[in-house]
Motif scaffolding. Structure first.
Motif, PDB file in Angstrom:
ATOM      1  N   SER A  17       0.812  -1.212   0.000  1.00 35.08           N
ATOM      2  CA  SER A  17       0.000   0.000   0.000  1.00 35.08           C
ATOM      3  C   SER A  17       0.849   1.267   0.000  1.00 35.08           C
ATOM      4  O   SER A  17       0.691   2.150   0.860  1.00 35.08           O
ATOM      5  CB  SER A  17      -0.965  -0.010   1.189  1.00 35.08           C
ATOM      6  OG  SER A  17      -0.295  -0.281   2.403  1.00 35.08           O
ATOM      7  N   LYS A  20       1.138   5.970  -3.600  1.00 39.27           N
ATOM      8  CA  LYS A  20       0.785   6.198  -4.998  1.00 39.27           C
ATOM      9  C   LYS A  20       0.343   4.913  -5.706  1.00 39.27           C
ATOM     10  O   LYS A  20       0.302   4.852  -6.939  1.00 39.27           O
ATOM     11  CB  LYS A  20       1.950   6.851  -5.730  1.00 39.27           C
ATOM     12  CG  LYS A  20       2.231   8.265  -5.218  1.00 39.27           C
ATOM     13  CD  LYS A  20       3.284   8.979  -6.019  1.00 39.27           C
ATOM     14  CE  LYS A  20       3.491  10.404  -5.505  1.00 39.27           C
ATOM     15  NZ  LYS A  20       4.511  11.140  -6.274  1.00 39.27           N
ATOM     16  N   ASN A  21       0.005   3.894  -4.920  1.00 35.90           N
ATOM     17  CA  ASN A  21      -0.586   2.665  -5.461  1.00 35.90           C
ATOM     18  C   ASN A  21      -2.017   2.597  -4.930  1.00 35.90           C
ATOM     19  O   ASN A  21      -2.299   1.917  -3.953  1.00 35.90           O
ATOM     20  CB  ASN A  21       0.222   1.441  -5.016  1.00 35.90           C
ATOM     21  CG  ASN A  21      -0.301   0.147  -5.617  1.00 35.90           C
ATOM     22  OD1 ASN A  21      -1.412   0.092  -6.149  1.00 35.90           O
ATOM     23  ND2 ASN A  21       0.492  -0.913  -5.516  1.00 35.90           N
ATOM     24  N   ASP A  23      -4.757   1.166  -5.806  1.00 33.74           N
ATOM     25  CA  ASP A  23      -5.429  -0.135  -5.741  1.00 33.74           C
ATOM     26  C   ASP A  23      -5.027  -0.887  -4.477  1.00 33.74           C
ATOM     27  O   ASP A  23      -5.872  -1.462  -3.778  1.00 33.74           O
ATOM     28  CB  ASP A  23      -5.096  -0.969  -6.976  1.00 33.74           C
ATOM     29  CG  ASP A  23      -5.734  -0.408  -8.246  1.00 33.74           C
ATOM     30  OD1 ASP A  23      -6.717   0.339  -8.121  1.00 33.74           O
ATOM     31  OD2 ASP A  23      -5.229  -0.714  -9.347  1.00 33.74           O
ATOM     32  N   ASP A  74      -1.051   3.707   4.437  1.00 33.54           N
ATOM     33  CA  ASP A  74      -0.105   3.876   3.332  1.00 33.54           C
ATOM     34  C   ASP A  74       1.324   3.842   3.863  1.00 33.54           C
ATOM     35  O   ASP A  74       1.587   4.162   5.035  1.00 33.54           O
ATOM     36  CB  ASP A  74      -0.373   5.164   2.570  1.00 33.54           C
ATOM     37  CG  ASP A  74      -0.247   6.419   3.445  1.00 33.54           C
ATOM     38  OD1 ASP A  74      -0.826   6.424   4.550  1.00 33.54           O
ATOM     39  OD2 ASP A  74       0.427   7.374   3.031  1.00 33.54           O
TER      40      ASP A  74
END
Length: 354
Positions: A17, A20-21, A23, A74
């Motif tokens: 996670s 900038k990912n 999904d 994140d």
């Protein structure tokens, strides 16, 4: 308990996670929400298509819970191997094991283990997915009306130290336009880079570094020019200013704005955050400190933070923040680690306090 906590932590770390990912961030968030789905909680969430999704859940139908447990899911980038929880002697290793999926694992463990008692508590939990790039989703979250009485944000205060204060900040983007000319005839041009450098020089002379507890100003990026013998007509720079004092932050903002006008430089305040001051006298905070002291059997130690966390958004609304982590290190590095035995002890602290 250690096995259950480690299992949850391992499953959280397995999600790559990176901020900038989107999904993977969404999958990590869905995992956390699924863990709580069978409980009688009141859930508020972002739009499913949000760039940085989030949700918070409360045990009572309220936007002002007594205690809000906060964690960001994140993480910063890292090699694929870091997204598998590893044990090396007395340490747990992996991306997010310390910053800060350990907190998420403890929260999920508490809610699922104490499902029959949640109705008698006035608490909430918040998960976000953009802290590592500034945490702007908190503005949207506060726009819902969320105003906890106390926030628990274990994103600082290393090695069982309580964070006594954290610096506020301004992140600035400077840009200037000028006129090109030959490098040997600077009077025929208008050097955009000189105007930005002159402004930075004045600011650095007026906001001088004295020690880590004082204000700090860093020029973190400068760009301009395409040829060594050409006066550049475009230039830009980034600045990072931090201080424990709200008045000093206000003085810096005003001075930067004045100098930008004087030097025909455009300034954009791309990041901002309030200083965070630990409020010891709040009832829930006093309860936490007593629990911490009893559990550890040692006097409470305090520390300062020179960086920022999501606590700065809570500070804008005068929400007391408790910031403290167990023993670990390697934040944002390939060596990120957590003392394995501290995972269970940290959970016991949260459980006993709540």
């Amino acid at each position: 308990m250690q096995t259950s906590l480690e299992t949850t932590l391992a499953e959280l770390i397995a999600f790559p996670s990176v901020t900038k990912n989107p999904d993977a961030c969404l999958e990590a968030l869905k995992y956390a929400r699924d863990q709580l789905a069978h409980l009688d909680l009141h859930i508020t969430s972002s739009d499913p298509s949000a760039v940085s999704p989030w949700f918070f859940a409360t045990t009572q139908k309220t936007l002002t819970p007594e205690i809000l447990l906060v964690a960001h899911l994140d993480v910063v980038p890292g090699p694929d191997k870091l997204f598998t929880l590893q044990r090396s002697h007395d340490k747990l290793l992996g991306r997010g094991v310390y910053d800060m999926k350990l907190a998420a694992a403890c929260y999920l463990e508490f809610f699922t283990s104490h499902s029959s008692e949640l109705a008698s508590l006035d608490i909430g939990v918040l998960f976000t997915t953009d802290e590592e790039i500034g945490g702007d989703s908190l503005r949207e979250i506060f726009a819902t009306g969320l105003r906890p009485k106390t926030a628990f944000i274990p994103d600082g205060g290393d090695n069982w130290q309580v964070e006594a204060r954290a610096k506020g900040l301004y992140g600035l983007a400077l840009s200037a336009k000028g006129k090109t000319a030959h490098g040997s005839r600077p009077w025929e041009g208008d050097n955009a880079l000189h105007r930005i450098l002159d402004m930075c020089h004045i600011l650095r002379n007026e906001f001088v570094f004295t020690d880590p507890s004082g204000s700090t100003l860093a020029v973190t990026r400068v760009q301009g020019g395409v040829a060594f013998n050409q006066i550049t007509d475009q230039a830009s720079a980034h600045l990072d200013f931090r201080s424990f004092e709200a008045a000093e932050l206000a003085r810096f903002r005003q001075r930067a704005s004045e100098l930008a006008e004087d030097h025909q430089v455009e300034v954009t305040f791309v990041q901002s955050g309030s200083p965070v001051i630990f409020e010891k006298d709040h009832e829930a905070v006093q309860s936490f400190l007593r629990t911490l002291s009893n559990l550890r059997g040692t006097p409470i130690e305090y520390c300062e933070s020179y960086g920022g966390s999501d606590a700065r958004y809570f500070a804008e609304y005068n929400v007391p923040c408790i910031i403290m982590e167990p023993y670990g290190g390697g934040r944002h590095a390939e060596s990120e680690w957590l003392l394995a035995s501290d995972l269970n002890e940290y959970y016991r602290l949260i459980e006993t306090w709540l």
